[in-house]
Design an enzyme around this catalytic site. Structure first.
Site, mmCIF file in Angstrom:
data_model
loop_
_atom_site.group_PDB
_atom_site.id
_atom_site.type_symbol
_atom_site.label_atom_id
_atom_site.label_comp_id
_atom_site.label_asym_id
_atom_site.label_seq_id
_atom_site.Cartn_x
_atom_site.Cartn_y
_atom_site.Cartn_z
ATOM 1 N N HIS A 173 0.813 -1.217 0.000
ATOM 2 C CA HIS A 173 0.000 0.000 0.000
ATOM 3 C C HIS A 173 0.844 1.264 0.000
ATOM 4 C CE1 HIS A 173 -3.830 -2.039 0.259
ATOM 5 N NE2 HIS A 173 -3.388 -2.768 1.252
ATOM 6 N N ASP A 178 3.994 -0.836 -4.771
ATOM 7 C CA ASP A 178 2.875 -1.519 -5.419
ATOM 8 C C ASP A 178 3.032 -1.496 -6.938
ATOM 9 O OD1 ASP A 178 1.927 -1.888 -2.903
ATOM 10 O OD2 ASP A 178 0.014 -0.868 -3.190
#
Length: 582
Positions: A173, A178
């Site tokens: 996150h 990511d």
């Protein structure tokens, strides 16, 4: 061929463009955003991470925190690890956006759940005067759903796919991490796509949009569906309803589920389970719309998302007791209480209650007070927000003046609540307390929108009997009988027929309705709204009306336009600031 005739054939050599662009030659920008929430129109970007790759090699990266222009919600900070302190010195999105748009120029964008990330980028471009990016977009979620089976992965979350493809970076996150993980997932999916003869970026995009084998195999399910308005029910082998929809042309609509135009993952999954389609022919489009709502509410098909649980509507009730209060309830009872609703969630009902409390000093304690009850007053009495009837400071007669004001605000004139909240928002904005002003704006919106909707519904549900007609495509008339807001009969009168006997016959066969309590006594609010939309459509004529059909002269509808204006898209540095309601 006669000897005198000569056939000349020009040989045309194909070009590389005819073959498409090999995936090894495509420049991808895989990107990810972190935000303060899930709505691009209401929330802001806090971090951008992007990785540029070509031929399996990383050729560039871009990463930056972004000042969202307001506080980051605590639960977002817990999820991402991004705090207010981390972004206080970060650039604003208007400073970051030009660099990002230059970074992605001439590339194919890739994101996991791309609609979310691309939506925020487009919203930022619109807010700051930039044209939206025209890059082709690939979604690794869609690719995974086409290429992977349930046996390989239980879901298509980024973390799950990263473990499946053993990416070198684990998603956490944070935007750049990511994005790096998504690069590994993209490469793993492209390798899988090769087994389906997908070797160009054009092939890859077509592969995502192409019908699945199940869709092609089950096209015959539409063969017996008629060309008529009505409702269609997809059923499994046991006859259980999987999905319910409506259409003015059942055959054409059902056929579309088996073509490339149907790309919704849930619906494609549903097609794999479905074994038959049951059509229900209706006389009119309105009847089909109402039947769809009733069937979804009764069968609760697992692939329908809307209208499945009408019984879970939430109401705000002005209770019937010696010292009434505002209570959030899930059931409308046949009592002397006054109801406002329905609301889509408890949060919206609580917002509307807070708006009413701002204008009317009703008590907020939850105990039932009688004329003999005495107990110490709470802090609200000390700051003048409650008359403290619990201590006997306020007489029943004086308290009921507040009750009458609250009842009028719920069912009639919404001006007092609007004026009180508007004054408070102006004061907060003058003090640059924009977040608090935005909270009050949301509370006022929940109250005004629901009050306006309920007053519209109540104006129709008060009528015990109404007959209306609209021109039909065939040249005749579509006629509907409505009782207490519930559609009770529908028919199409042929062109040239005498209306009186047809209307009489339709009324005689219409459903008998015994109304219940509350603003929607005989049907769901959603059904009554469908009827209202039809009644307000061009060409509709009233045939019979039993009673008066009217709205309060100073009702909430006159204020709803100002509320909607406050939520219209706007161009300003901070989308979180409260907008004036003038």
């Amino acid at each position: 061929m006669p000897p005198s005739m000569v056939l000349v054939v020009d040989a045309v050599q194909g070009t590389l463009d005819d073959l498409g662009t090999p995936l090894s030659d495509v420049t991808f920008v895989v990107f990810d955003l972190e935000t303060t929430g899930g709505s691009a129109s209401e929330h802001a970007i806090t971090e951008i991470g992007a990785v540029k790759v070509r031929g399996g090699e990383v050729i560039g990266e871009l990463a930056t925190l972004v000042d969202p222009g307001g506080p980051i919600p605590p639960f977002i900070s817990v999820l991402t690890g991004i705090t207010d302190a981390m972004v206080v010195a970060a650039p604003r999105i208007e400073s970051v956006l030009p660099s990002f748009l230059e970074f992605i120029r001439g590339t194919t964008l890739v994101a996991h759940n791309a609609g979310f990330d691309v939506g925020f980028i487009k919203a930022a471009c619109a807010a700051h005067g930039y044209p939206p990016p025209i890059n082709a977009v690939l979604d690794t979620v869609d690719l995974a759903r086409r290429l992977l089976t349930r046996d390989e992965t239980p879901n298509c979350k980024l973390a799950t796919l990263a473990r499946l493809f053993r990416t070198s970076t684990e998603p956490c996150h944070r935007a750049l991490q990511d994005a790096r993980a998504t690069v590994g997932v993209l490469h793993g999916l492209i390798e899988r796509a090769g087994s389906f003869d997908v070797h160009t970026v054009e092939d890859l995009r077509s592969f995502v949009r192409a019908p699945t084998p199940e869709q092609r195999r089950k096209r015959h399910l539409a063969d017996l569906v008629p060309h008529a308005p009505g409702v269609y029910v997809f059923e499994d082998a046991h006859g259980e309803a999987l999905y319910i929809g409506k259409s003015t042309n059942l055959r054409n609509r059902v056929r579309s589920y088996f073509t490339a135009s149907e790309t919704r993952p849930r619906i494609r999954e549903m097609i794999g389970v479905a074994e038959r389609v049951r059509p229900i022919v209706c006389a009119t489009a309105l009847e089909a719309e109402v039947r769809e709502l009733r069937l979804i509410g009764a069968a609760k098909p697992r692939y329908n998302r809307k209208s499945r649980f009408p019984e879970k509507a939430v109401w705000l009730k002005l209770t019937d007791e010696p010292f009434p209060r505002l209570s959030i309830v899930r059931e409308v009872k046949d009592d002397q209480g006054t109801y406002l609703g329905p609301f889509g969630s408890t949060r919206l009902a609580d917002d509307a209650r807070a708006a009413l409390h701002e204008a009317v000093p009703l008590r907020r304690c939850t105990e039932r007070l009688t004329l003999r009850t005495t107990r110490p007053a709470c802090a609200l009495a000390g700051i003048g927000r409650c008359g403290a009837p619990c201590e006997g400071r306020e007489s029943p007669a004086a308290y009921h003046e507040h009750v009458d004001a609250a009842r009028e605000a719920m069912t009639g004139d919404a001006g007092a609540v609007f004026t009180a909240l508007e004054a408070r928002m102006e004061r907060l904005a003058a003090e640059q307390r924009y977040e608090e002003a935005a909270v009050d704006r949301d509370r006022l919106a929940a109250y005004v929108r629901t009050a306006a909707r309920m007053q519209r519904l109540s104006s129709l549900t008060r009528l015990p009997h109404l007959v209306a007609a609209s021109p039909a495509f065939s040249g005749g008339w579509e006629i509907h009988v409505v009782r207490h807001g519930r559609l009770t009969a529908a028919g199409v009168m042929p062109k040239g027929a005498h209306p009186a006997p047809f209307v009489e016959a339709l009324v005689a066969t219409a459903e008998t309705v015994s109304p219940g309590p509350g603003p929607t006594p005989a049907a769901t609010a959603e059904e009554t709204e469908c009827v209202l939309r039809w009644l307000e459509s061009p060409g509709v004529r009233l045939v019979e009306v039993d009673g008066e059909w009217s709205l309060p002269a100073r009702g909430a509808a006159r204020l709803k336009a100002r509320i909607d204006l406050a939520y219209a898209p706007r161009h300003r540095p901070s989308s979180r600031e409260g907008r004036p309601l003038r």
